[in-house]
Motif scaffolding. Structure first.
Motif, PDB file in Angstrom:
ATOM      1  N   MET A   1       0.819  -1.205   0.000  1.00  0.00           N
ATOM      2  CA  MET A   1       0.000   0.000   0.000  1.00  0.00           C
ATOM      3  C   MET A   1       0.864   1.272   0.000  1.00  0.00           C
ATOM      4  SD  MET A   1      -2.994   1.127  -0.044  1.00  0.00           S
ATOM      5  CE  MET A   1      -4.154   2.294   0.493  1.00  0.00           C
ATOM      6  N   TRP A   2       1.886   1.255   0.887  1.00  0.00           N
ATOM      7  CA  TRP A   2       2.770   2.418   0.985  1.00  0.00           C
ATOM      8  C   TRP A   2       3.460   2.675  -0.347  1.00  0.00           C
ATOM      9  CZ3 TRP A   2       7.554   2.651   4.759  1.00  0.00           C
ATOM     10  CH2 TRP A   2       7.964   3.968   4.915  1.00  0.00           C
ATOM     11  N   LEU A   3       3.900   1.624  -1.002  1.00  0.00           N
ATOM     12  CA  LEU A   3       4.557   1.771  -2.295  1.00  0.00           C
ATOM     13  C   LEU A   3       3.609   2.366  -3.334  1.00  0.00           C
ATOM     14  CD1 LEU A   3       7.297   1.275  -3.606  1.00  0.00           C
ATOM     15  CD2 LEU A   3       6.513  -1.022  -4.212  1.00  0.00           C
ATOM     16  N   ALA A   4       2.339   1.993  -3.276  1.00  0.00           N
ATOM     17  CA  ALA A   4       1.337   2.547  -4.197  1.00  0.00           C
ATOM     18  C   ALA A   4       1.127   4.039  -3.931  1.00  0.00           C
ATOM     19  CB  ALA A   4       0.014   1.797  -4.061  1.00  0.00           C
ATOM     20  N   VAL A   5       1.084   4.416  -2.650  1.00  0.00           N
ATOM     21  CA  VAL A   5       0.944   5.835  -2.294  1.00  0.00           C
ATOM     22  C   VAL A   5       2.138   6.621  -2.825  1.00  0.00           C
ATOM     23  CG1 VAL A   5       0.937   7.475  -0.357  1.00  0.00           C
ATOM     24  CG2 VAL A   5      -0.499   5.427  -0.260  1.00  0.00           C
ATOM     25  N   LEU A   6       3.330   6.062  -2.675  1.00  0.00           N
ATOM     26  CA  LEU A   6       4.532   6.736  -3.165  1.00  0.00           C
ATOM     27  C   LEU A   6       4.514   6.877  -4.683  1.00  0.00           C
ATOM     28  CD1 LEU A   6       7.184   5.066  -0.846  1.00  0.00           C
ATOM     29  CD2 LEU A   6       6.343   7.421  -0.725  1.00  0.00           C
ATOM     30  N   PHE A   7       3.954   5.898  -5.375  1.00  0.00           N
ATOM     31  CA  PHE A   7       3.829   5.998  -6.829  1.00  0.00           C
ATOM     32  C   PHE A   7       2.909   7.160  -7.211  1.00  0.00           C
ATOM     33  CE2 PHE A   7       1.583   4.971 -10.787  1.00  0.00           C
ATOM     34  CZ  PHE A   7       2.666   4.905 -11.657  1.00  0.00           C
ATOM     35  N   VAL A   8       1.754   7.237  -6.554  1.00  0.00           N
ATOM     36  CA  VAL A   8       0.778   8.293  -6.853  1.00  0.00           C
ATOM     37  C   VAL A   8       1.373   9.671  -6.551  1.00  0.00           C
ATOM     38  CG1 VAL A   8      -1.457   9.270  -6.193  1.00  0.00           C
ATOM     39  CG2 VAL A   8      -1.228   6.804  -6.562  1.00  0.00           C
ATOM     40  N   THR A   9       2.035   9.809  -5.402  1.00  0.00           N
ATOM     41  CA  THR A   9       2.588  11.114  -5.047  1.00  0.00           C
ATOM     42  C   THR A   9       3.744  11.499  -5.974  1.00  0.00           C
ATOM     43  OG1 THR A   9       4.013  10.109  -3.349  1.00  0.00           O
ATOM     44  CG2 THR A   9       1.871  10.980  -2.632  1.00  0.00           C
ATOM     45  N   THR A  10       4.505  10.522  -6.425  1.00  0.00           N
ATOM     46  CA  THR A  10       5.601  10.808  -7.365  1.00  0.00           C
ATOM     47  C   THR A  10       5.050  11.283  -8.702  1.00  0.00           C
ATOM     48  OG1 THR A  10       7.008   9.164  -6.294  1.00  0.00           O
ATOM     49  CG2 THR A  10       7.625   9.843  -8.511  1.00  0.00           C
ATOM     50  N   SER A  46       5.574  13.817   5.390  1.00  0.00           N
ATOM     51  CA  SER A  46       6.897  13.690   4.759  1.00  0.00           C
ATOM     52  C   SER A  46       7.195  12.253   4.347  1.00  0.00           C
ATOM     53  CB  SER A  46       7.991  14.207   5.693  1.00  0.00           C
ATOM     54  OG  SER A  46       8.123  13.364   6.822  1.00  0.00           O
ATOM     55  N   ALA A  47       6.551  11.287   4.986  1.00  0.00           N
ATOM     56  CA  ALA A  47       6.781   9.875   4.658  1.00  0.00           C
ATOM     57  C   ALA A  47       5.960   9.415   3.452  1.00  0.00           C
ATOM     58  CB  ALA A  47       6.456   9.008   5.870  1.00  0.00           C
ATOM     59  N   MET A  48       5.260  10.334   2.811  1.00  0.00           N
ATOM     60  CA  MET A  48       4.444   9.982   1.647  1.00  0.00           C
ATOM     61  C   MET A  48       5.050  10.473   0.336  1.00  0.00           C
ATOM     62  SD  MET A  48       2.090   8.317   3.044  1.00  0.00           S
ATOM     63  CE  MET A  48       2.381   7.970   4.760  1.00  0.00           C
ATOM     64  N   TRP A  49       6.302  10.935   0.409  1.00  0.00           N
ATOM     65  CA  TRP A  49       6.950  11.502  -0.770  1.00  0.00           C
ATOM     66  C   TRP A  49       8.352  10.941  -0.890  1.00  0.00           C
ATOM     67  CZ3 TRP A  49       3.561  14.325  -3.496  1.00  0.00           C
ATOM     68  CH2 TRP A  49       2.416  14.745  -2.794  1.00  0.00           C
ATOM     69  N   TYR A  62      12.514  -1.074  -2.019  1.00  0.00           N
ATOM     70  CA  TYR A  62      11.373  -1.529  -1.218  1.00  0.00           C
ATOM     71  C   TYR A  62      11.263  -3.054  -1.298  1.00  0.00           C
ATOM     72  CZ  TYR A  62       6.695  -1.431   0.809  1.00  0.00           C
ATOM     73  OH  TYR A  62       5.614  -1.621   1.635  1.00  0.00           O
ATOM     74  N   SER A  63      11.401  -3.586  -2.499  1.00  0.00           N
ATOM     75  CA  SER A  63      11.286  -5.031  -2.687  1.00  0.00           C
ATOM     76  C   SER A  63      12.427  -5.786  -2.007  1.00  0.00           C
ATOM     77  CB  SER A  63      11.278  -5.367  -4.183  1.00  0.00           C
ATOM     78  OG  SER A  63      10.185  -4.745  -4.805  1.00  0.00           O
ATOM     79  N   VAL A  64      13.626  -5.224  -2.075  1.00  0.00           N
ATOM     80  CA  VAL A  64      14.788  -5.898  -1.504  1.00  0.00           C
ATOM     81  C   VAL A  64      14.779  -5.845   0.021  1.00  0.00           C
ATOM     82  CG1 VAL A  64      17.315  -5.812  -1.312  1.00  0.00           C
ATOM     83  CG2 VAL A  64      16.216  -5.552  -3.545  1.00  0.00           C
ATOM     84  N   PHE A  65      14.408  -4.704   0.600  1.00  0.00           N
ATOM     85  CA  PHE A  65      14.522  -4.546   2.044  1.00  0.00           C
ATOM     86  C   PHE A  65      13.168  -4.562   2.769  1.00  0.00           C
ATOM     87  CE2 PHE A  65      18.402  -2.576   0.334  1.00  0.00           C
ATOM     88  CZ  PHE A  65      19.342  -3.356   0.976  1.00  0.00           C
ATOM     89  N   HIS A  66      12.280  -3.632   2.432  1.00  0.00           N
ATOM     90  CA  HIS A  66      11.006  -3.548   3.152  1.00  0.00           C
ATOM     91  C   HIS A  66      10.183  -4.828   3.034  1.00  0.00           C
ATOM     92  CE1 HIS A  66      10.967   0.565   4.621  1.00  0.00           C
ATOM     93  NE2 HIS A  66      11.351   1.016   3.434  1.00  0.00           N
ATOM     94  N   GLY A  74       6.292  -9.492  10.123  1.00  0.00           N
ATOM     95  CA  GLY A  74       4.864  -9.205  10.157  1.00  0.00           C
ATOM     96  C   GLY A  74       4.671  -7.706   9.992  1.00  0.00           C
ATOM     97  N   THR A  75       3.504  -7.319   9.536  1.00  0.00           N
ATOM     98  CA  THR A  75       3.262  -5.912   9.208  1.00  0.00           C
ATOM     99  C   THR A  75       3.409  -4.990  10.410  1.00  0.00           C
ATOM    100  OG1 THR A  75       1.823  -6.558   7.385  1.00  0.00           O
ATOM    101  CG2 THR A  75       1.581  -4.310   8.205  1.00  0.00           C
ATOM    102  N   ALA A  76       2.872  -5.374  11.555  1.00  0.00           N
ATOM    103  CA  ALA A  76       2.901  -4.475  12.725  1.00  0.00           C
ATOM    104  C   ALA A  76       4.327  -4.192  13.191  1.00  0.00           C
ATOM    105  CB  ALA A  76       2.074  -5.064  13.867  1.00  0.00           C
ATOM    106  N   ARG A  77       5.157  -5.222  13.292  1.00  0.00           N
ATOM    107  CA  ARG A  77       6.528  -5.017  13.763  1.00  0.00           C
ATOM    108  C   ARG A  77       7.373  -4.282  12.717  1.00  0.00           C
ATOM    109  NH1 ARG A  77       8.363 -10.106  17.411  1.00  0.00           N
ATOM    110  NH2 ARG A  77       6.397 -10.371  18.509  1.00  0.00           N
TER     111      ARG A  77
END
Length: 196
Positions: A1-10, A46-49, A62-66, A74-77
């Protein structure tokens, strides 16, 4: 989801004029001026750009690390590591910059320095993955990452370089979130043992 938001904002940034883009990002920047007026809003915004405006290289990182950290922790941790690294590195690096301004080591105009992006969260995740790697490879990875984030501090450091190093340390300090998972394998990697 975060990656999708970053795509839209970019994409949105690429449709702005350079002047509009700078002003738009400045209002979402975690610089001293905005942090003193709207701390929560700018820490989230600032975390959305992506600083620099190039999504594809970040998608690879993102794919390699996140993605690896989220699958492992897990998502929460994983999100807790991201938030801790982003928030603490921002506050500490901007605090150091404020002190430098007070001491006359940085210009007063630095209170409005543009500071947006997701790199502090990434640095924290890169660091926490140290615990995912088995020894002796863990130590090589740790040394390489330490050099990557530490070397810029030895040659003309900026507050951003300092922030990256702090977020790296925050990621390492997130060990309590990974305790018990260091050697845990993904269920897909486990070979089933046939019965009796």
């Amino acid at each position: 989801m975060w990656l999708a938001v970053l795509f839209v904002t970019t994409v949105a940034l690429h449709h702005m004029s350079p002047e509009s883009e700078q002003e738009f990002l400045r209002q979402r920047s975690t610089n001293i001026h905005e942090l003193s007026r709207h701390p929560v809003r700018v820490l989230v915004a600032s975390a959305m750009w992506i600083d620099g405006g190039y999504w594809l290289p970040y998608a690879v990182l993102y794919s390699v690390f996140h993605a690896q950290a989220e699958r492992w922790l897990g998502t929460a941790r994983w999100l807790a590591v991201c938030v801790a690294a982003h928030v603490l590195a921002t506050l500490i690096s901007e605090g150091a910059l404020a002190k430098a301004i007070r001491d006359g080591l940085a210009p007063q105009s630095a209170v409005n320095t543009l500071d947006v992006g997701v790199s502090y969260a990434l640095s924290g995740v890169v660091a926490v993955l140290v615990y995912r790697i088995r020894p002796p490879w863990r130590y090589g990875y740790l040394a390489a990452v330490l050099v990557f984030y530490g070397f810029p501090l030895t040659v003309g450091p900026t507050f951003t370089d300092f922030g990256h190093f702090v977020s790296f340390l925050v990621g390492l300090a997130c060990y309590p979130l990974v305790r018990g998972r260091e050697r845990q394998r993904n269920p897909k990697e486990t070979v089933p043992v046939p019965p009796g």
